[in-house]
Design a protein around this motif. Structure first.
Motif, PDB file in Angstrom:
ATOM      1  N   ARG A 198      50.055  34.002  15.624  1.00  0.00           N
ATOM      2  CA  ARG A 198      49.772  33.318  14.346  1.00  0.00           C
ATOM      3  C   ARG A 198      49.928  31.806  14.475  1.00  0.00           C
TER       4      ARG A 198
ATOM      5  N   PHE B  60      49.704  39.625  21.821  1.00  0.00           N
ATOM      6  CA  PHE B  60      50.579  40.394  20.912  1.00  0.00           C
ATOM      7  C   PHE B  60      51.674  41.105  21.714  1.00  0.00           C
TER       8      PHE B  60
ATOM      9  N   SER C 126      32.569  37.896  13.364  1.00  0.00           N
ATOM     10  CA  SER C 126      32.129  37.404  14.681  1.00  0.00           C
ATOM     11  C   SER C 126      30.628  37.606  14.868  1.00  0.00           C
TER      12      SER C 126
ATOM     13  N   GLU D 231      46.935  30.582  16.263  1.00  0.00           N
ATOM     14  CA  GLU D 231      45.787  30.688  15.347  1.00  0.00           C
ATOM     15  C   GLU D 231      45.768  29.505  14.369  1.00  0.00           C
TER      16      GLU D 231
ATOM     17  N   ARG E 150      41.780  46.030  19.001  1.00  0.00           N
ATOM     18  CA  ARG E 150      42.544  45.293  17.986  1.00  0.00           C
ATOM     19  C   ARG E 150      43.980  45.824  17.889  1.00  0.00           C
ATOM     20  N   PRO E 151      44.973  44.950  18.183  1.00  0.00           N
ATOM     21  CA  PRO E 151      46.358  45.444  18.255  1.00  0.00           C
ATOM     22  C   PRO E 151      46.917  45.978  16.941  1.00  0.00           C
TER      23      PRO E 151
ATOM     24  N   THR F  55      36.824  33.465  11.860  1.00  0.00           N
ATOM     25  CA  THR F  55      38.277  33.556  12.016  1.00  0.00           C
ATOM     26  C   THR F  55      38.697  35.016  12.203  1.00  0.00           C
ATOM     27  N   GLY F  56      39.958  35.233  12.558  1.00  0.00           N
ATOM     28  CA  GLY F  56      40.497  36.584  12.633  1.00  0.00           C
ATOM     29  C   GLY F  56      40.905  37.040  11.223  1.00  0.00           C
ATOM     30  N   GLY F  57      40.979  38.342  11.042  1.00  0.00           N
ATOM     31  CA  GLY F  57      41.246  38.890   9.710  1.00  0.00           C
ATOM     32  C   GLY F  57      42.554  38.453   9.065  1.00  0.00           C
ATOM     33  N   GLY F  58      43.533  38.067   9.896  1.00  0.00           N
ATOM     34  CA  GLY F  58      44.832  37.677   9.335  1.00  0.00           C
ATOM     35  C   GLY F  58      45.004  36.173   9.196  1.00  0.00           C
TER      36      GLY F  58
ATOM     37  N   GLY G   5      37.674  37.377   6.331  1.00  0.00           N
ATOM     38  CA  GLY G   5      37.487  38.767   5.904  1.00  0.00           C
ATOM     39  C   GLY G   5      38.290  39.706   6.774  1.00  0.00           C
ATOM     40  N   PHE G   6      38.435  40.912   6.299  1.00  0.00           N
ATOM     41  CA  PHE G   6      39.197  41.936   7.017  1.00  0.00           C
ATOM     42  C   PHE G   6      38.525  42.251   8.362  1.00  0.00           C
ATOM     43  N   MET G   7      39.304  42.791   9.293  1.00  0.00           N
ATOM     44  CA  MET G   7      38.757  43.236  10.586  1.00  0.00           C
ATOM     45  C   MET G   7      37.540  44.147  10.368  1.00  0.00           C
TER      46      MET G   7
ATOM     47  N   ILE H  90      43.649  39.034  23.165  1.00  0.00           N
ATOM     48  CA  ILE H  90      44.534  39.037  21.979  1.00  0.00           C
ATOM     49  C   ILE H  90      45.597  40.141  22.105  1.00  0.00           C
TER      50      ILE H  90
ATOM     51  N   ASP I 250      39.471  33.617  17.578  1.00  0.00           N
ATOM     52  CA  ASP I 250      40.094  34.582  18.506  1.00  0.00           C
ATOM     53  C   ASP I 250      39.701  34.275  19.957  1.00  0.00           C
TER      54      ASP I 250
HETATM   55  O1  LIG Z   1      43.431  41.100  10.935  1.00  0.00           O
HETATM   56  C1  LIG Z   1      44.154  40.629  11.839  1.00  0.00           C
HETATM   57  O2  LIG Z   1      45.348  40.319  11.632  1.00  0.00           O
HETATM   58  C2  LIG Z   1      43.570  40.399  13.177  1.00  0.00           C
HETATM   59  C3  LIG Z   1      42.195  40.390  13.309  1.00  0.00           C
HETATM   60  C4  LIG Z   1      41.519  40.184  14.594  1.00  0.00           C
HETATM   61  O3  LIG Z   1      40.258  39.526  14.402  1.00  0.00           O
HETATM   62  P1  LIG Z   1      38.978  40.246  13.728  1.00  0.00           P
HETATM   63  O4  LIG Z   1      39.175  40.202  12.238  1.00  0.00           O
HETATM   64  O5  LIG Z   1      37.839  39.406  14.162  1.00  0.00           O
HETATM   65  O6  LIG Z   1      38.931  41.635  14.254  1.00  0.00           O
HETATM   66  C5  LIG Z   1      42.406  39.354  15.529  1.00  0.00           C
HETATM   67  O7  LIG Z   1      42.536  38.041  15.023  1.00  0.00           O
HETATM   68  C6  LIG Z   1      43.775  39.977  15.663  1.00  0.00           C
HETATM   69  O8  LIG Z   1      43.609  41.213  16.275  1.00  0.00           O
HETATM   70  C7  LIG Z   1      44.481  40.123  14.317  1.00  0.00           C
END
Ligand SMILES: O=C(O)C1=C[C@@H](OP(=O)(O)O)[C@@H](O)[C@H](O)C1
Ligand SMILES: Nc1ncnc2c1ncn2[C@@H]1O[C@H](COP(=O)(O)OP(=O)(O)O)[C@@H](O)[C@H]1O
Ligand SMILES: [Mg+2]
Length: 168
Positions: free
Chosen positions: A59, A50, A17, A62, A119-120, A79-82, A10-12, A46, A35
């Protein structure tokens, strides 16, 4: 349930978590946040990965972590959002676990990620960055087997919804 892991995507700011920890406590399954694993492996946050090595290096780490972790079982994997952007990751997730996508309204996401400025990808104008990324990733989470909108639900209710679904 035939699958031996639950994978949260899912999205950030949708709560992957937070819900993951709650589910892990309730089910007695191991909690793994990809993460956190990457941060431990690389010995830095993180945002530093970056900054020093770039998004592509993150990536790669990841994808490696997802592949490795999914070899285990009885885990809640947040997982992280991306993480879903790479097709190989999506394939691994669907093969190794039951994939649950969390979603939330743009306003809710903006409010939640604004509280934690680490979050970067959403530095600077958070509202604008979130809205642009949400557009880019509009269908990125559609592959999940279950999708839960977390906007109106407390964490405990989301964990219960997922557990109810697993009983079916
Ligand atoms: O959406 C993303 O690309 C990211 C989401 C982050 O995790 P969360 O979704 O847990 O914040 C983390 O993996 C990184 O900062 C990149
Ligand atoms: N269902 C929810 N209701 C209210 N706040 C939530 C909910 N889920 C998560 N949060 C809060 O939103 C923020 C982001 O949650 P987090 O679990 O880090 O999201 P993600 O891992 O998806 O980026 C945290 O401050 C968390 O406490
Ligand atoms: Mg997270």
């Amino acid at each position: 349930m035939s699958k031996s892991n639950i994978v949260l995507v899912g999205f950030m700011g949708t709560g992957k978590s937070t819900v993951g920890k709650e589910l892990s406590n309730r089910l007695g399954w191991t909690f793994t946040d990809t993460d956190t694993l990457i941060e431990v492996q690389q010995g830095m946050p993180i945002s530093e990965i970056f900054r020093l090595h770039g998004e592509a290096a993150f990536r790669k780490a990841e994808s490696d972590v997802i592949e490795t972790v999914l070899k285990g079982e009885r885990q809640i994997i947040s997982t992280g959002g991306g993480a879903v952007l790479a097709e190989q990751n999506r394939t691994n997730m669907l093969q190794g676990g039951f994939v649950v996508a969390l979603s939330a309204s743009a306003e809710t996401i903006i409010q939640r990620v604004s509280q934690d400025q680490t979050r970067p990808l959403v530095q600077g104008n958070v509202e604008e960055r979130v809205k642009t990324l949400l557009q880019t990733r509009k269908h990125a989470y559609d592959f999940a087997e279950l999708i839960i909108d977390t906007t109106q639900h407390p964490v405990s209710a989301i964990a219960e919804l997922i557990m109810e679904h697993m009983k079916k």
